[in-house]
Design an enzyme around this catalytic site. Structure first.
Site: not given
Ligand code: GDP
Ligand code: IMO
Ligand code: MG
Length: 422
Positions: A12, A221
């Site tokens: 994330d 991840q």
């Molecule tokens: P990913 O799984 O690595 O693609 O990340 P996620 O989408 O799960 O989580 C990142 C969150 O942060 C999302 O809600 C994005 O819209 C938000 N986000 C990404 N970059 C920025 C940033 O520079 N600033 C803020 N405030 N939010 C961001």
């Molecule tokens: P993105 O791609 C954050 C975490 C889960 C759990 C562990 C194992 O959006 O960054 P699994 O489903 O593989 O059995 O989960 O890894 N986890 C993540 N945490 N971002 C993710 O994906 C994740 N995918 C799995 O919460 O602790």
């Molecule tokens: Mg994510």
């Protein structure tokens, strides 16, 4: 030539947004591992979309997208995602390609994930329960079914054979839930999947590379969730690091050029497991609130804390990171003071290395403090506009890691990203 973009923390980090930003400069975006993960968020105009399996380049006309052999694919999630991205104008039939070697997530894999997690009690991993772990288990256990098998006339027989095996495991767990509707959904979605471009992924990508096309490999991840180098057993089941690109796509290491590592300006983690710099206090609450740190799909609150430079340096080392993208810098705008961990204390001994077992060794972070910038930064368009206090913070991170922070993301929007020194 292949560039890699992956997360350096526990997922994330904002990978989806950055891939979407970079995609205009690439011909092919490829996912190399993971499954229908927590979700990669991107904005198309002011509309938010969360992608799980389709690469984050799907909205760019210049690029095609590949789901590589290293991914575990759930046809049901793919069908839903296909509908969503189509409603935003993407043409999946034209620009999505799927490796025939990618393993299929079956309904019983999801059931097994749920049953295994329940059996772990308070040591549960906090899995996304998407069946990722059990599907990779069937891959390494040499039982799994692959996307290419869908085109075989004996697919249903093979499915039933594996399903019976799974049923015995589910019985052991005393799993009682009726999954008939999951199976109906699965077989409907399989029909849809058969309509998509199922390709020999390794030839497909290598032909593009030999034609001089630019490939961006998109990680899911994060490095601290890697099966080998993460906080085992609180990890996912694949190689989330740059090495995973080679076996998850069938590309040779010499084709890899840049490795972009994405990190938040602070740190978060979803699910269980060690997190040395976690702040279980008001500051952590503040980070969660301002950073909107709730799961992209489930809304699960993410655990929040300061940036952990010990873990980040480790992630840079195992990935061979060449450039860092720092996201969510704007989230720190209102903090008076910031902290970075620069070492761990383990049983009173200071170290700058990530220990093999964090759960028992319980590293206590040693922090360096920085003044906050106390200025809104989300409208800044150039590095020159950023406050000096932010630059000091970034420069310290540069020096500590020995890798340059090349981009700073200052908001969720597509245009909210700054190239350092531009
Ligand atoms: P990913 O799984 O690595 O693609 O990340 P996620 O989408 O799960 O989580 C990142 C969150 O942060 C999302 O809600 C994005 O819209 C938000 N986000 C990404 N970059 C920025 C940033 O520079 N600033 C803020 N405030 N939010 C961001
Ligand atoms: P993105 O791609 C954050 C975490 C889960 C759990 C562990 C194992 O959006 O960054 P699994 O489903 O593989 O059995 O989960 O890894 N986890 C993540 N945490 N971002 C993710 O994906 C994740 N995918 C799995 O919460 O602790
Ligand atoms: Mg994510």
């Amino acid at each position: 030539m292949v560039d890699v973009l992956l997360g350096l923390q526990w997922g994330d980090e904002g990978k989806g947004k950055i891939v979407d930003f970079f995609a205009k400069d690439y011909d092919l975006i490829a996912r190399f591992q993971g499954g229908p993960t927590a979700g990669h968020t991107i904005y198309v105009g002011d509309k938010k979309i969360v992608l799980h399996q389709i690469p984050s380049g799907v909205f760019h006309q210049n690029a095609i997208n590949l789901i590589g052999n290293g991914v575990v694919l759930d046809p049901v999630t793919l069908k839903k995602e296909w509908a969503t991205v189509t409603s935003f104008g993407a043409d999946v039939k034209k620009n999505l390609f799927i490796s025939q070697r990618a393993h299929l997530i079956l309904p019983t894999h999801r059931a097994l994930d749920k049953a295994a997690e329940l059996s772990k009690g308070n040591q549960k991993i906090g899995s996304t329960l998407k069946g990722i772990g059990p599907t990779y288990m069937d891959k390494t256990g040499r039982n799994g079914l692959r996307v290419g098998d869908l085109l075989d006339k004996n697919f249903t027989t093979s499915y039933i054979k594996l399903r019976l095996k799974h049923q015995r495991l589910l019985d052991n767990y005393n799993f009682q839930e009726d999954i008939t509707s999951w199976e109906e959904e699965f077989f409907e979605a399989v029909e849809n999947l058969r309509e998509l471009n199922i390709v020999n992924g390794e030839y497909f990508i290598n032909k593009h590379i030999s034609q001089g096309k630019k490939v961006l490999a998109e990680g899911a991840q994060g490095s601290m969730l890697d099966i080998d180098f993460g906080t085992f057993p609180y990890v996912t089941s694949s190689s989330t690091i740059s090495a995973g690109v080679c076996n998850g796509l069938g590309v040779a290491p010499q084709h890899i050029r840049e490795v972009y590592g994405v990190t938040k300006a602070y740190c978060t983690r979803v699910g269980g497991g060690p997190f040395p710099t976690e702040l279980e206090n008001e500051t952590g609450e503040e980070l969660r609130k301002i950073g909107n740190e709730f799961g992209a799909t489930t809304g699960r609150p993410r655990r929040c804390g300061w940036i952990d430079l010990v873990a980040l340096k480790f992630a840079c080392m195992i990935n061979g990171v060449t450039s860092i993208v720092m996201t969510k810098a704007d989230v720190l705008d209102s903090f008076r003071e910031l902290e970075c961990s620069t070492a761990y204390s383990i049983n009173g001994v200071e170290t700058d290395e990530v220990p093999f077992q964090m759960e028992r060794q319980r590293p206590v972070p040693i922090y360096k403090k920085f003044p906050g910038w106390n200025t809104p930064t989300n409208a800044a368009k150039s590095y020159a506009e950023l406050p000096d206090t932010m630059k000091t913070y970034v420069q310290f991170i540069n020096q500590y890691l020995g890798v340059p922070v090349q981009y700073i993301s200052n908001g969720p929007g597509r245009e909210q990203i700054i190239r350092v020194n531009d």
